[in-house]
Design a protein around this motif. Structure first.
Motif, PDB file in Angstrom:
ATOM      1  N   SER A  34     -16.297   0.954  -8.384  1.00 33.59           N
ATOM      2  CA  SER A  34     -15.203   1.990  -8.304  1.00 33.59           C
ATOM      3  C   SER A  34     -14.856   1.690  -6.738  1.00 33.59           C
ATOM      4  CB  SER A  34     -15.985   3.347  -8.450  1.00 33.59           C
ATOM      5  OG  SER A  34     -16.524   3.568  -9.528  1.00 33.59           O
ATOM      6  N   CYS A  37     -12.230  -1.175  -6.720  1.00 33.91           N
ATOM      7  CA  CYS A  37     -10.934  -0.633  -7.331  1.00 33.91           C
ATOM      8  C   CYS A  37     -10.014   0.114  -6.495  1.00 33.91           C
ATOM      9  CB  CYS A  37     -11.047  -0.055  -8.740  1.00 33.91           C
ATOM     10  SG  CYS A  37     -11.870  -1.208 -10.043  1.00 33.91           S
ATOM     11  N   ALA A  38     -10.805   0.982  -5.727  1.00 37.26           N
ATOM     12  CA  ALA A  38     -10.201   1.777  -4.808  1.00 37.26           C
ATOM     13  C   ALA A  38      -9.561   1.053  -3.609  1.00 37.26           C
ATOM     14  CB  ALA A  38     -11.029   3.001  -4.332  1.00 37.26           C
ATOM     15  N   ILE A  40      -8.647  -2.122  -3.774  1.00 38.76           N
ATOM     16  CA  ILE A  40      -7.318  -2.842  -4.292  1.00 38.76           C
ATOM     17  C   ILE A  40      -6.242  -2.080  -4.290  1.00 38.76           C
ATOM     18  CG2 ILE A  40      -6.540  -4.166  -6.431  1.00 38.76           C
ATOM     19  CD1 ILE A  40      -9.569  -5.048  -6.780  1.00 38.76           C
ATOM     20  N   ALA A  41      -6.411  -0.543  -4.958  1.00 44.07           N
ATOM     21  CA  ALA A  41      -5.454   0.301  -4.965  1.00 44.07           C
ATOM     22  C   ALA A  41      -4.677   0.441  -3.565  1.00 44.07           C
ATOM     23  CB  ALA A  41      -5.848   1.514  -6.012  1.00 44.07           C
ATOM     24  N   LEU A  42      -5.439   0.707  -2.859  1.00 45.41           N
ATOM     25  CA  LEU A  42      -4.898   1.156  -1.290  1.00 45.41           C
ATOM     26  C   LEU A  42      -4.061  -0.096  -0.827  1.00 45.41           C
ATOM     27  CD1 LEU A  42      -4.972   2.993   1.137  1.00 45.41           C
ATOM     28  CD2 LEU A  42      -6.977   1.904   1.862  1.00 45.41           C
ATOM     29  N   ALA A  44      -2.583  -2.495  -2.465  1.00 47.21           N
ATOM     30  CA  ALA A  44      -1.336  -2.493  -3.282  1.00 47.21           C
ATOM     31  C   ALA A  44      -0.406  -1.357  -2.641  1.00 47.21           C
ATOM     32  CB  ALA A  44      -1.644  -2.184  -4.731  1.00 47.21           C
ATOM     33  N   VAL A  45      -0.945  -0.279  -2.401  1.00 45.15           N
ATOM     34  CA  VAL A  45       0.010   0.961  -2.007  1.00 45.15           C
ATOM     35  C   VAL A  45       0.742   0.309  -0.545  1.00 45.15           C
ATOM     36  CG1 VAL A  45       0.238   3.293  -0.971  1.00 45.15           C
ATOM     37  CG2 VAL A  45      -1.086   2.733  -3.066  1.00 45.15           C
TER      38      VAL A  45
END
Length: 255
Positions: A34, A37-38, A40-42, A44-45
């Motif tokens: 988790s 994934c968080a 990686i998402a940050l 990407a943003v």
């Protein structure tokens, strides 16, 4: 009678904070996934924001390349918002040559080692009308802010000679195509050093008019400058305003 031994509590010792490796190993496999994934998402943003800002966001500022404003035309009024090495330039409008004047190569501001791409235009009258030059440039402040900034300074400068003080008018308003302009005029004399070690009296008169622009913290200056040989060469303020309006008439502010 035997003495009873007193047991003293052991001194509390704070456990050292776990290292990142220890903390990470203490997490469950699901929690680790988790967190990854968080992150990686940050990331990407952040990448999307950077790409959008530099690739798509347009704040209206002009691009500088090879020591020139990209796409600028000769009649553009280019304003500068001073931010040190990161100064920004904006197109405020356009300007043409005023009636009865011709453009010169003169500059009224001093030279600087820092590149400056803002508009600075000096016009000379085609015929002797008492005016030395008509000056049009851009300013990195709004009209009201600029008037408040310079009026007090000019008042002190013009009236500094107690024996022979100059004169300065009140701040007045003038309707223009882009909104309400504000102006004032002044006239004074001062002593100037000569090459042979003496002094001579110089005379200076000016009408200063600030025109509103539609770029934040910006305006356009139109000034009429008179450098006569004596005080008799000073012009009336009505004449100064009439000459200034020739400059205002050729300034077109972008909507």
């Amino acid at each position: 009678m035997s003495k009873k031994k007193i047991r003293r509590p052991q001194q509390y010792q704070k456990k050292p904070d776990p290292t990142f490796k220890e903390w990470w190993q203490a997490q469950t496999e699901r929690t680790r996934k988790s967190i990854i994934c968080a992150l990686i998402a940050l990331a990407a943003v952040i990448v999307l924001v950077v790409v959008w800002y530099y690739g798509f966001y347009d704040d209206g500022s002009l691009k500088i390349r090879n020591q020139a404003v990209v796409g600028a035309e000769d009649n553009w009024l280019i304003g500068k918002l001073d931010k040190g090495k990161n100064s920004e330039y904006y197109k405020l409008g356009t300007v043409e040559t005023p009636e009865g004047y011709e453009l010169t190569d003169e500059k009224l501001t001093g030279t600087s080692s820092t590149p400056n791409y803002k508009t600075e235009l000096v016009y000379k009258p085609l015929e002797d009308n008492g005016v030395s030059n008509l000056y049009i440039t851009t300013v990195g402040r709004g009209v009201d802010d600029m008037i408040d900034y310079v009026y007090d300074t000019f008042s002190k400068m013009v009236t500094s000679d107690e024996e022979n003080p100059g004169t300065i008018s009140e701040v007045k308003e003038l309707d223009t195509a882009s909104g309400t302009a504000r102006y004032f005029s002044y006239a004074y004399s001062y002593q100037n050093d000569t090459e042979n070690g003496g002094t001579e009296t110089k005379y200076s008169q000016c009408l200063v008019c600030y025109i509103p622009a539609n770029v934040k913290n910006s305006c356009v200056l139109v000034s009429v400058n008179v450098y006569p040989d004596s005080a008799e060469g000073f012009l009336s303020e009505d004449v100064l305003v009439a000459e200034a309006q020739k400059g205002i008439a050729v300034v077109s502010i972008d909507k």
